[in-house]
Design a protein around this motif. Structure first.
Motif, PDB file in Angstrom:
ATOM      1  N   ALA A 238       0.641  -1.133   0.143  1.00 37.70           N
ATOM      2  CA  ALA A 238       0.016  -0.045   0.083  1.00 37.70           C
ATOM      3  C   ALA A 238       0.886   1.249   0.023  1.00 37.70           C
ATOM      4  O   ALA A 238       0.702   2.154  -0.607  1.00 37.70           O
ATOM      5  N   GLU A 239       2.149   1.400   0.836  1.00 34.47           N
ATOM      6  CA  GLU A 239       3.042   2.471   0.938  1.00 34.47           C
ATOM      7  C   GLU A 239       3.665   2.808  -0.458  1.00 34.47           C
ATOM      8  O   GLU A 239       3.648   3.709  -0.981  1.00 34.47           O
ATOM      9  N   ARG A 240       4.010   1.679  -1.059  1.00 36.64           N
ATOM     10  CA  ARG A 240       4.573   1.597  -2.298  1.00 36.64           C
ATOM     11  C   ARG A 240       3.522   2.233  -3.251  1.00 36.64           C
ATOM     12  O   ARG A 240       3.899   2.985  -4.197  1.00 36.64           O
ATOM     13  N   LEU A 241       2.516   1.785  -3.349  1.00 35.24           N
ATOM     14  CA  LEU A 241       1.392   2.210  -4.161  1.00 35.24           C
ATOM     15  C   LEU A 241       0.884   3.753  -4.361  1.00 35.24           C
ATOM     16  O   LEU A 241       1.080   4.437  -5.105  1.00 35.24           O
ATOM     17  N   ALA A 283     -10.789   1.855   7.734  1.00 39.18           N
ATOM     18  CA  ALA A 283      -9.410   2.424   7.707  1.00 39.18           C
ATOM     19  C   ALA A 283      -9.231   3.225   6.621  1.00 39.18           C
ATOM     20  O   ALA A 283      -8.473   4.261   6.955  1.00 39.18           O
ATOM     21  N   LEU A 284      -9.911   3.309   5.530  1.00 35.72           N
ATOM     22  CA  LEU A 284      -9.620   4.293   4.591  1.00 35.72           C
ATOM     23  C   LEU A 284     -10.137   5.666   5.096  1.00 35.72           C
ATOM     24  O   LEU A 284      -9.697   6.537   4.933  1.00 35.72           O
ATOM     25  N   TYR A 285     -11.249   5.606   5.819  1.00 40.53           N
ATOM     26  CA  TYR A 285     -12.039   6.900   6.511  1.00 40.53           C
ATOM     27  C   TYR A 285     -10.967   7.519   7.596  1.00 40.53           C
ATOM     28  O   TYR A 285     -10.949   8.548   7.556  1.00 40.53           O
ATOM     29  N   GLU A 286     -10.410   6.602   8.320  1.00 39.06           N
ATOM     30  CA  GLU A 286      -9.477   6.974   9.313  1.00 39.06           C
ATOM     31  C   GLU A 286      -8.381   7.647   8.417  1.00 39.06           C
ATOM     32  O   GLU A 286      -7.636   8.737   8.926  1.00 39.06           O
ATOM     33  N   ALA A 287      -7.894   6.962   7.318  1.00 41.58           N
ATOM     34  CA  ALA A 287      -6.574   7.689   6.681  1.00 41.58           C
ATOM     35  C   ALA A 287      -7.090   9.189   5.982  1.00 41.58           C
ATOM     36  O   ALA A 287      -6.400  10.019   6.190  1.00 41.58           O
ATOM     37  N   LYS A 288      -8.518   9.389   5.583  1.00 35.68           N
ATOM     38  CA  LYS A 288      -8.803  10.676   5.019  1.00 35.68           C
ATOM     39  C   LYS A 288      -8.931  11.557   6.455  1.00 35.68           C
ATOM     40  O   LYS A 288      -8.504  12.801   6.351  1.00 35.68           O
ATOM     41  N   ARG A 294      -2.352   8.992   2.732  1.00 33.58           N
ATOM     42  CA  ARG A 294      -1.651   7.992   3.778  1.00 33.58           C
ATOM     43  C   ARG A 294      -2.167   6.695   3.720  1.00 33.58           C
ATOM     44  O   ARG A 294      -3.160   6.524   3.431  1.00 33.58           O
ATOM     45  N   VAL A 295      -1.478   5.799   4.505  1.00 31.97           N
ATOM     46  CA  VAL A 295      -2.172   4.451   4.475  1.00 31.97           C
ATOM     47  C   VAL A 295      -2.375   4.040   5.969  1.00 31.97           C
ATOM     48  O   VAL A 295      -1.642   4.329   6.979  1.00 31.97           O
ATOM     49  N   VAL A 296      -3.528   3.533   6.270  1.00 35.02           N
ATOM     50  CA  VAL A 296      -4.138   3.189   7.516  1.00 35.02           C
ATOM     51  C   VAL A 296      -4.499   1.648   7.490  1.00 35.02           C
ATOM     52  O   VAL A 296      -5.146   1.374   6.530  1.00 35.02           O
ATOM     53  N   ALA A 297      -4.135   0.963   8.455  1.00 36.95           N
ATOM     54  CA  ALA A 297      -4.305  -0.467   8.581  1.00 36.95           C
ATOM     55  C   ALA A 297      -5.419  -0.681   9.530  1.00 36.95           C
ATOM     56  O   ALA A 297      -5.305  -0.165  10.646  1.00 36.95           O
ATOM     57  N   SER A 298      -6.308  -1.802   9.258  1.00 40.99           N
ATOM     58  CA  SER A 298      -7.274  -2.045  10.201  1.00 40.99           C
ATOM     59  C   SER A 298      -6.820  -2.777  11.251  1.00 40.99           C
ATOM     60  O   SER A 298      -5.785  -3.671  11.272  1.00 40.99           O
ATOM     61  N   HIS A 299      -7.688  -3.190  12.140  1.00 44.43           N
ATOM     62  CA  HIS A 299      -7.170  -3.854  13.424  1.00 44.43           C
ATOM     63  C   HIS A 299      -7.082  -5.442  12.920  1.00 44.43           C
ATOM     64  O   HIS A 299      -7.573  -6.071  12.002  1.00 44.43           O
TER      65      HIS A 299
END
Ligand SMILES: Nc1nc2c(ncn2[C@@H]2O[C@H](COP(=O)(O)OP(=O)(O)OP(=O)(O)O)[C@@H](O)[C@H]2O)c(=O)[nH]1
Length: 309
Positions: A238-241, A283-288, A294-299
């Motif tokens: 995800a970070e690379r993308l 997780a996408l909502y949290e990144a927004k 940025r990238v956010v991962a779910s639990h």
């Protein structure tokens, strides 16, 4: 290394001569039986398997190869033999590919006549199956980006979840959303917005492994399925993308590069894919919320089923 000895034929719809009157009845029954079998499916591979198996009653064969480059179809059934006879299949000037039969014993003239006499049985069922396949493929493609669409995504997710569950394999998904896309559309117009969508789609699709798959989820959202990937690996991808999109997308505004936010979720034995997609979406909502780009991962779940941060 045995060389293949070829006998090539062009099959086109026409009446065939029958050999002897006694054979004629048997051949008629055989043709009816094959035709009935071929009409039981619209799957190209299945049709060829049935045809290959049925022909064994007429002429002993080892392998059967079928190629239709225009639709990227290439099938090899059975074993490959040293002698080969092939037929170019066409109907009303439409090309339906090449079918070849192989075996280690030379084909006799009589056998070739028999094969040719039944080749016509294949053409209509094959044509129908190929049209069906084309229609399904088209229905699964998003016309703007050329990526597979949400319908195809649901099928892939069901299959991957099933595989992960059965083989205890890791699987992760990425939910990707272009940042401030509405503002870009409003300022530069929808055609520019479309161009950005196509660029982002092409960059991401080109940056993942062949076994992964990128889908247009809808609007300016994409979903990537990463087979056999645990959470740390999925975060790295995800970070690379994210960086690739930032560095390589041509933005209409040089002062505002195109960026994406990404939510990552690892498969944690959810019953079905919407649950997994929901977690990636969260997780996408949290990144927004955290500022975008940025990238956010779910639990993930602990061994005793607790959600860990
Ligand atoms: N050009 C173009 N725009 C589209 C397409 N599909 C959806 N959109 C637009 O994408 C925009 C999405 O806007 P929002 O959901 O508000 O999201 P955003 O502006 O990216 O804001 P954030 O996601 O919060 O960063 C809307 O303006 C849609 O009209 C499309 O196929 N082409």
């Amino acid at each position: 290394m045995p060389t293949s000895i070829g006998q090539s034929h062009k099959w086109q719809e026409r009446k065939h001569l029958q050999s002897t009157p006694g054979d004629a009845d048997q051949l008629k029954d055989f043709r009816l039986q094959v035709l009935t079998q071929l009409q039981t499916t619209l799957d190209v591979e299945q049709i060829l398997r049935i045809f290959h198996a049925e022909l064994q009653q007429l002429v002993p064969l080892a392998g059967c190869d079928y190629h239709l480059p225009g639709q990227s179809i290439s099938l090899n059934l059975g074993d490959t033999g040293r002698h080969r006879c092939s037929y170019q299949l066409s109907l009303n000037d439409e090309d339906y590919g090449e079918i070849a039969f192989t075996r280690n014993r030379r084909f006799q003239e009589r056998e070739l006549t028999l094969l040719e006499s039944v080749m016509g049985l294949l053409i209509y069922p094959l044509r129908n199956a190929l049209s069906y396949r084309r229609a399904i493929d088209t229905a699964m493609i998003d016309p703007l980006t050329g990526l597979s669409n949400r319908g195809a995504m649901a099928m892939t997710l069901n299959r991957e979840i099933d595989r992960s569950r059965r083989h205890h394999q890791d699987m992760s998904i990425l939910m990707i959303d272009i940042d401030h896309f509405k503002a870009l559309n409003d300022r530069y117009g929808h055609l520019t917005g479309d161009d950005v969508l196509r660029q982002v789609a092409r960059l991401m699709d080109g940056a993942i492994r062949g076994c992964d798959a990128c889908f247009r989820f809808g609007g300016e959202e994409f979903l990537i399925v990463l087979s056999n990937s645990n959470l740390p690996l999925a975060r790295l991808v995800a970070e690379r993308l994210r960086q690739t999109v930032y560095n390589e997308t041509r933005s209409p505004d040089p002062n505002n590069p195109i960026t994406v936010s990404i939510g990552v979720a690892h498969y944690e034995n959810e019953v079905d894919w919407p649950e997994l997609v929901n977690r990636a979406d969260q997780a996408l909502y949290e990144a927004k919320q955290a500022g975008r780009n940025r990238v956010v991962a779910s639990h993930v779940r602990s061994v005793d089923g607790e959600w860990l941060l």
